[in-house]
Write an enzyme that holds these catalytic residues in place. Structure first.
Site, PDB file in Angstrom:
ATOM      1  N   HIS A 182       1.186   0.096   5.627  1.00 24.02           N
ATOM      2  CA  HIS A 182      -0.266  -0.116   5.623  1.00 24.02           C
ATOM      3  C   HIS A 182      -0.921   1.177   6.093  1.00 24.02           C
ATOM      4  O   HIS A 182      -0.819   1.522   7.262  1.00 24.02           O
ATOM      5  CB  HIS A 182      -0.640  -1.260   6.571  1.00 24.02           C
ATOM      6  CG  HIS A 182      -0.001  -2.571   6.225  1.00 24.02           C
ATOM      7  ND1 HIS A 182      -0.616  -3.514   5.443  1.00 24.02           N
ATOM      8  CD2 HIS A 182       1.218  -3.086   6.532  1.00 24.02           C
ATOM      9  CE1 HIS A 182       0.184  -4.567   5.290  1.00 24.02           C
ATOM     10  NE2 HIS A 182       1.314  -4.329   5.942  1.00 24.02           N
ATOM     11  N   PHE A 183      -1.569   1.884   5.172  1.00 23.59           N
ATOM     12  CA  PHE A 183      -2.249   3.128   5.552  1.00 23.59           C
ATOM     13  C   PHE A 183      -3.748   2.906   5.769  1.00 23.59           C
ATOM     14  O   PHE A 183      -4.482   3.843   6.061  1.00 23.59           O
ATOM     15  CB  PHE A 183      -2.002   4.230   4.509  1.00 23.59           C
ATOM     16  CG  PHE A 183      -0.647   4.913   4.648  1.00 23.59           C
ATOM     17  CD1 PHE A 183       0.282   4.488   5.583  1.00 23.59           C
ATOM     18  CD2 PHE A 183      -0.314   5.992   3.838  1.00 23.59           C
ATOM     19  CE1 PHE A 183       1.526   5.120   5.713  1.00 23.59           C
ATOM     20  CE2 PHE A 183       0.913   6.638   3.961  1.00 23.59           C
ATOM     21  CZ  PHE A 183       1.835   6.198   4.895  1.00 23.59           C
ATOM     22  N   HIS A 239       7.077  -0.761   2.243  1.00 25.11           N
ATOM     23  CA  HIS A 239       6.085  -1.629   2.872  1.00 25.11           C
ATOM     24  C   HIS A 239       5.349  -0.900   3.996  1.00 25.11           C
ATOM     25  O   HIS A 239       5.848  -0.807   5.114  1.00 25.11           O
ATOM     26  CB  HIS A 239       6.820  -2.858   3.433  1.00 25.11           C
ATOM     27  CG  HIS A 239       5.928  -3.965   3.872  1.00 25.11           C
ATOM     28  ND1 HIS A 239       6.273  -5.286   3.735  1.00 25.11           N
ATOM     29  CD2 HIS A 239       4.706  -3.968   4.452  1.00 25.11           C
ATOM     30  CE1 HIS A 239       5.304  -6.050   4.209  1.00 25.11           C
ATOM     31  NE2 HIS A 239       4.342  -5.271   4.660  1.00 25.11           N
ATOM     32  N   ASP A 262       7.084  -1.913   7.374  1.00 24.66           N
ATOM     33  CA  ASP A 262       5.868  -2.688   7.652  1.00 24.66           C
ATOM     34  C   ASP A 262       4.997  -1.943   8.670  1.00 24.66           C
ATOM     35  O   ASP A 262       4.418  -2.549   9.577  1.00 24.66           O
ATOM     36  CB  ASP A 262       6.193  -4.109   8.129  1.00 24.66           C
ATOM     37  CG  ASP A 262       4.996  -5.047   7.978  1.00 24.66           C
ATOM     38  OD1 ASP A 262       3.927  -4.601   7.494  1.00 24.66           O
ATOM     39  OD2 ASP A 262       5.121  -6.230   8.336  1.00 24.66           O
TER      40      ASP A 262
HETATM   41 ZN   LIG Z   1       2.841  -5.917   5.866  1.00 29.45          ZN
END
Ligand SMILES: [Zn+2]
Length: 417
Positions: A66-67, A64, A285
């Protein structure tokens, strides 16, 4: 037999994975673990990396992250994200679809895969959006997305429409892809209850449709209780928790993150669950934000570079969980969910490895390869520092430098045998 091509000998390391521990050497060939043992002879011409008593773990797998690429290069992009991952000991990252454009079409997923291949640091596993533009109104073209993604998620918010979610689960089951929900109904003041209600609904949809379900960042004991019941019933379900929900509390500082940081008692219950079989993976995350976005209240922690150190400092060093247990959650569990031959230090497994030391350190702004340093851990004293990361036998991070233009010549460390 060995000719020095694509081979590397790791000497003098403490080898730990989810199942066993030993002190010895690791011989890597053609990207795989070729041999393990005490005092392995160095075949002629094979480079040697001296572990000098450091600990080798299987490299970490993040389900999980986010790039922010495409769409938000001021926060992160695939290059800075990959460098941050390598720095944090991760060789595989599953990327969430809330990019711009959203990953609701094969073009966006293919862009991520091709760009990651060009960069050549870590493996990327895109997640496709369940609904078009994450609006929760109509299904994305799941059939067209399926060849490029391992799962479908509207991470960031729950899919409120039951009919839509039922159709998504049916299609995902037929396509043999995982449904990866962010469980939270809007409009409920009790955020924990809103998570538990949607976990319950999605488990029931899983039971009804037979789809594989992986639940994002469970942060309540009630959510875990439901997952545990579903597992007892044999449903194909797995779940993750984040390092921050396991290690930080609202009492220490209410850093904005979604789901919110737990109170002390809730955190203790989540940590206790690491001892049972309910939690399958710890996932970061990783959610980088610029300072203005953060000041405006954007939730999230830039977490991929400090995840291991935070967990090591707060859970392993005090003896709450063992290092093999942590390895299960950071490597073996998520590798199994992605279906990879990684996550253990075994002959025949991919040579994805992390070497770390017990060294104490403080993470200042200059610590981060990520474009964003939004974390409550800025300035915190941590231990368990990643010293080297290997991806399929290739050193992608070593002692302060990520592979790339500025990669420090490391022949002092790796020398001809
Ligand atoms: Zn997330």
């Amino acid at each position: 037999m060995c000719d020095g091509v694509n081979t590397l000998l790791l000497k003098d390391v403490r080898i730990v994975d989810a199942d066993h521990q030993l002190v010895g050497d690791i011989l890597i060939r053609d990207g795989s673990i070729w041999a393990l043992g005490r005092k392995l002879p160095a075949p002629r011409g094979v480079p040697v990396l001296q572990g000098e008593g450091r600990t080798a773990l299987p490299a970490f797998v993040d389900l999980h992250a986010h790039f922010r690429d495409p769409g938000f290069p001021e926060k992160e992009d695939l290059l800075s994200g990959a460098r941050a991952a390598a720095h944090g000991g991760f060789t595989c990252v599953s990327l969430m679809p809330n990019t711009d454009p959203v990953c609701d079409s094969p073009e966006v997923a293919r862009y991520m895969l091709e760009r990651a291949r060009e960069i050549g640091l870590v493996e990327v596993y895109p997640v496709g959006a369940i609904t078009v533009d994450l609006r929760g109104e109509e299904l994305s073209p799941l059939e067209a997305l399926a060849p490029w993604v391992w799962a479908f998620s509207d991470d960031g918010k729950g899919v409120e429409d039951h009919e839509l979610m039922l159709r998504a689960c049916r299609k995902a089951a037929a396509l043999e892809r995982t449904v990866y929900p962010h469980c939270e109904f809007g409009g409920l003041a009790d955020r924990g209850l809103s998570q538990e209600l949607m976990v319950g609904r999605d488990l029931w949809l899983c039971r009804r449709t037979g789809c594989r379900l992986h639940l994002a960042h469970i942060s309540t004991p009630g959510g875990l209780e439901l997952v545990s019941l579903a597992k007892e019933r044999g449903l194909p379900v797995s779940c993750e928790v984040t390092p921050h929900h396991l290690c930080l509390t609202r009492e220490e500082g209410d850093y904005p993150v979604n789901p919110p940081l737990p109170e002390r008692e809730t955190r203790e219950a989540l940590v206790k669950a690491l001892k049972g079989g309910t939690i399958d993976a710890i996932a970061t995350d990783h959610a980088p934000h610029t300072p203005p976005d953060k000041a405006a209240g954007a939730p999230g922690i830039s977490g991929i570079e400090l995840a291991f150190s935070l967990l090591y400092t707060r859970l392993v060093a005090p003896g709450t969980i063992s290092l093999p247990e942590l390895s299960r959650y950071l490597s073996l569990g998520p590798a199994r969910i992605l279906g990879l031959r990684k996550g253990l230090i075994r002959v025949g497994y991919d040579a994805d490895l992390v070497l770390f030391s017990d060294e104490e350190f403080t993470a200042g702004e200059d610590f981060f390869y990520s474009k964003s340093a939004n974390t409550p851990l800025l300035g915190a004293r941590l231990s368990g520092r990643v010293w080297a990361t290997l991806h399929r036998g290739e050193v992608i991070y070593l002692d302060g430098a990520v592979k790339g233009r500025d990669f420090r010549d490391h022949r002092e460390v790796i020398r001809g045998g």
